[in-house]
Design a protein around this motif. Sequence first.
Motif, PDB file in Angstrom:
ATOM      1  N   THR A  41       0.835  -1.212   0.000  1.00 36.72           N
ATOM      2  CA  THR A  41       0.000   0.000   0.000  1.00 36.72           C
ATOM      3  C   THR A  41       0.867   1.259   0.000  1.00 36.72           C
ATOM      4  N   ALA A  42       1.899   1.266   0.872  1.00 36.53           N
ATOM      5  CA  ALA A  42       2.797   2.422   0.901  1.00 36.53           C
ATOM      6  C   ALA A  42       3.484   2.609  -0.445  1.00 36.53           C
ATOM      7  N   LEU A  43       3.835   1.501  -1.090  1.00 36.02           N
ATOM      8  CA  LEU A  43       4.510   1.576  -2.397  1.00 36.02           C
ATOM      9  C   LEU A  43       3.614   2.261  -3.440  1.00 36.02           C
ATOM     10  N   VAL A  44       2.355   1.827  -3.556  1.00 33.96           N
ATOM     11  CA  VAL A  44       1.492   2.426  -4.586  1.00 33.96           C
ATOM     12  C   VAL A  44       1.050   3.835  -4.208  1.00 33.96           C
ATOM     13  N   LYS A  45       1.241   4.204  -2.928  1.00 35.45           N
ATOM     14  CA  LYS A  45       0.868   5.554  -2.485  1.00 35.45           C
ATOM     15  C   LYS A  45       1.990   6.571  -2.612  1.00 35.45           C
ATOM     16  N   HIS A  67      -3.323   7.595  -7.037  1.00 36.86           N
ATOM     17  CA  HIS A  67      -2.052   8.284  -6.844  1.00 36.86           C
ATOM     18  C   HIS A  67      -1.297   8.494  -8.147  1.00 36.86           C
ATOM     19  N   GLY A  68      -2.049   8.486  -9.258  1.00 35.97           N
ATOM     20  CA  GLY A  68      -1.469   8.944 -10.524  1.00 35.97           C
ATOM     21  C   GLY A  68      -0.790   7.900 -11.382  1.00 35.97           C
ATOM     22  N   ALA A  69      -0.857   6.629 -10.990  1.00 34.34           N
ATOM     23  CA  ALA A  69      -0.181   5.611 -11.787  1.00 34.34           C
ATOM     24  C   ALA A  69      -1.133   4.975 -12.791  1.00 34.34           C
TER      25      ALA A  69
END
Lengths: 430, 430
Positions: free
Chosen positions: A67-71, A98-100
């Motif tokens: 979760t922290a990674l994709v955020k 988060h824009g990805a």
Amino acid sequence: MNTERKLKVALLGCGSVGSEVARIMTTHADDLAARIGAPVELVGVAVRRTGRPRPGIPGDLLTTDATALVKRGDIDVVIEVIGGVEPARGLITTAFEHGASVVTANKALLAEDGPALYAAAEQHGADLYYEAAVAGAIPLVRPLRESLAGDRVNRVLGIVNGTTNFILDKMDTSGAGYAEALEEATALGYAEADPTADVEGFDAAAKAAILAGLAFHTRVRLDDVHREGITEVSASDMASAREMGCTVKLLAICERSADGTSVTARVHPAMIPLAHPLASVHGAYNAVFVEATAAGQLMFYGPGAGGSPTASAVLGDLVAVGRHKLNGTRGPGESAYAQLQVAPMGDAVTRYHISLDVADKPGVLAQVATIFAGHDVSIDTVRQQGKDGEASLVVVTHRAPDSALRAVVGELRKLDTVRDVASIMRVEGE
Amino acid sequence: MNTERKLKVALLGCGSVGSEVARIMTTHADDLAARIGAPVELVGVAVRRTGRPRPGIPGDLLTTDATALVKRGDIDVVIEVIGGVEPARGLITTAFEHGASVVTANKALLAEDGPALYAAAEQHGADLYYEAAVAGAIPLVRPLRESLAGDRVNRVLGIVNGTTNFILDKMDTSGAGYAEALEEATALGYAEADPTADVEGFDAAAKAAILAGLAFHTRVRLDDVHREGITEVSASDMASAREMGCTVKLLAICERSADGTSVTARVHPAMIPLAHPLASVHGAYNAVFVEATAAGQLMFYGPGAGGSPTASAVLGDLVAVGRHKLNGTRGPGESAYAQLQVAPMGDAVTRYHISLDVADKPGVLAQVATIFAGHDVSIDTVRQQGKDGEASLVVVTHRAPDSALRAVVGELRKLDTVRDVASIMRVEGE
């Protein structure tokens, strides 16, 4: 080439597919950079356990906090190869927020909740690509989504699950029963310890839902797909198929109705003639026929699973999505404008091969034939073999709605002279 | 959907492909509009003669002034299906200069002058799409250009010309000679009145150049492709192939060298084993194998030519290019960054099947074998048949560079004991 700008990629999952994706991103870094227009930087790999050695992946990229990674907010593309509905769904949604953009191989999630994912991608101006979700490395999603976009697809028919194809192929070539063939598939790594998703047809049904959606520009959910697995296919079914010049395959079939207003999607074992190209798809290979009004009949064939082939499809999508990111554009989103009705299995038009154990006395065939006629099901061939007061009757029908065929079988079961409906199997590919 | 904005399309050429394109644009107008995001308007059709009736095309759209049509300035997409180098080249270039993107089916022009066309598209921010130029409706350009963009293609091997496949298939199944089979192909409309482009391999060579360029990210011109047609294939070659468990197909083969630094592209008849999937490609169908490092072996199969299938490919490109136009973006341009060396035919690694008429006396086989050994060409099998003081010797080699094989044949021709080199054919697909 834009060497200032790097394309930042996060990888969720590092199993057989994920580790291949990471490996190729390193070994083919120059090619990928040239094709995308900027170097690719792998900025994080979410795994369940960080302790294990991961050859070729720097330890400081590993994290258990997906979760922290994709955020992070600076990720261009999230590659999701965890599989399953959760936590993949939440992570993909968070990635879009988060824009990805997202590249995924997750057929179960797409079949379950595709429209919501598409909507999230749309809302955040991102891409959702998933070539790897259907038939591994075989380009199938892109041809349906783009190459045939100017045509009208009427039918998609194919072998989309390698595990079941391996098992059925084994049964066909060795005469083995289902249990024995499954055992060998497990020993060789073609079947998982719990093979339910494959042998009960869930995996193929998810792919059928995705393919039907793309082919007919209509939302088709997993629940809309009629599903039968291969666990009931017996050595004697295989033998009957052989006698008819056929073999048995687990097929995914998505069809537009004759009047064009509805579609059906189904997965079940079926007999197909040995001369049909799908009959010679062996082992764990996949092959899919696509029939379109203008294009005619196309076939796509290749390895349907495995770490490397699936990674190839993932990386092809990464190049496309990466180019879009750099150019500030997007590829095609969901196309469900046609909103055709998804009809139930009873509306699917197919043929039946029915084996009956009957009393060997005059008039039985007439009784049986009357039942078929009563439901407007036309008989193609009947083969009758008698011995010791018992007889077997093998009936192959012409094409008729599945509901009519089922009604026929229901009535046959009630006949005193019919001892047993020994097997029922659909016949396709003619 | 943007109903204010219309996508304006000009059509150059209205033969079998162009008339199908125009027809489908009308009959499937709603589908096309939904998929592109705006209605498509056909604003002009350039033809050679306006007098002929063109069912379904309003007479006021027809013009003989193609140049004026592409110069209008308000055209979004020009579809070029005239074929041939000129005037197509000039018209496409003019179209780019006047703000249009281009969809073309013109393999000859792309193989001749692809880089210049790409450069013109690039300069004017336009798209150049050409799925229809190779293998008709079979999605092949897009899979190579996009789906496999994250992989390394090592080999493309296929049947890409329907006319020659029809002729060879006829020779194989009926025992007919080349001339007789060509006559039938002409009568049935599979071969043109002047069949040179097909039977001499020019059409297949143009497609090989395009495929090699896409597969290896390297410019490959028509002149770089080694080309042999099928006019020398005899009924006895077919019979020899049968004896070896093979058939003869005209193959296009694009290969990366073992060390990865160079590529070869060639078109020639070759024997392939009957068990190879390409052996069962009959009639005017096309099929192409693509081998990539991660994906493994993929096959694409379908109708390789014809008005409708080619129109399907053209319209798929129209949807993609139309979407880009509306969004102000572009698809992938030329990808020739790898700049691999294009090696001559002598560097291609292949196998030979050589039939020799030799004197039936001791020592001949030893002489022949010595010549093969002298060029490091290893022999796979030798079959010797003698009668009446004459003997025939059929040698099948292992893989060796074509230059070595040619040198062997040159020396064999000089041997007193070799009366004739009756036939030489390459063997592929093993």
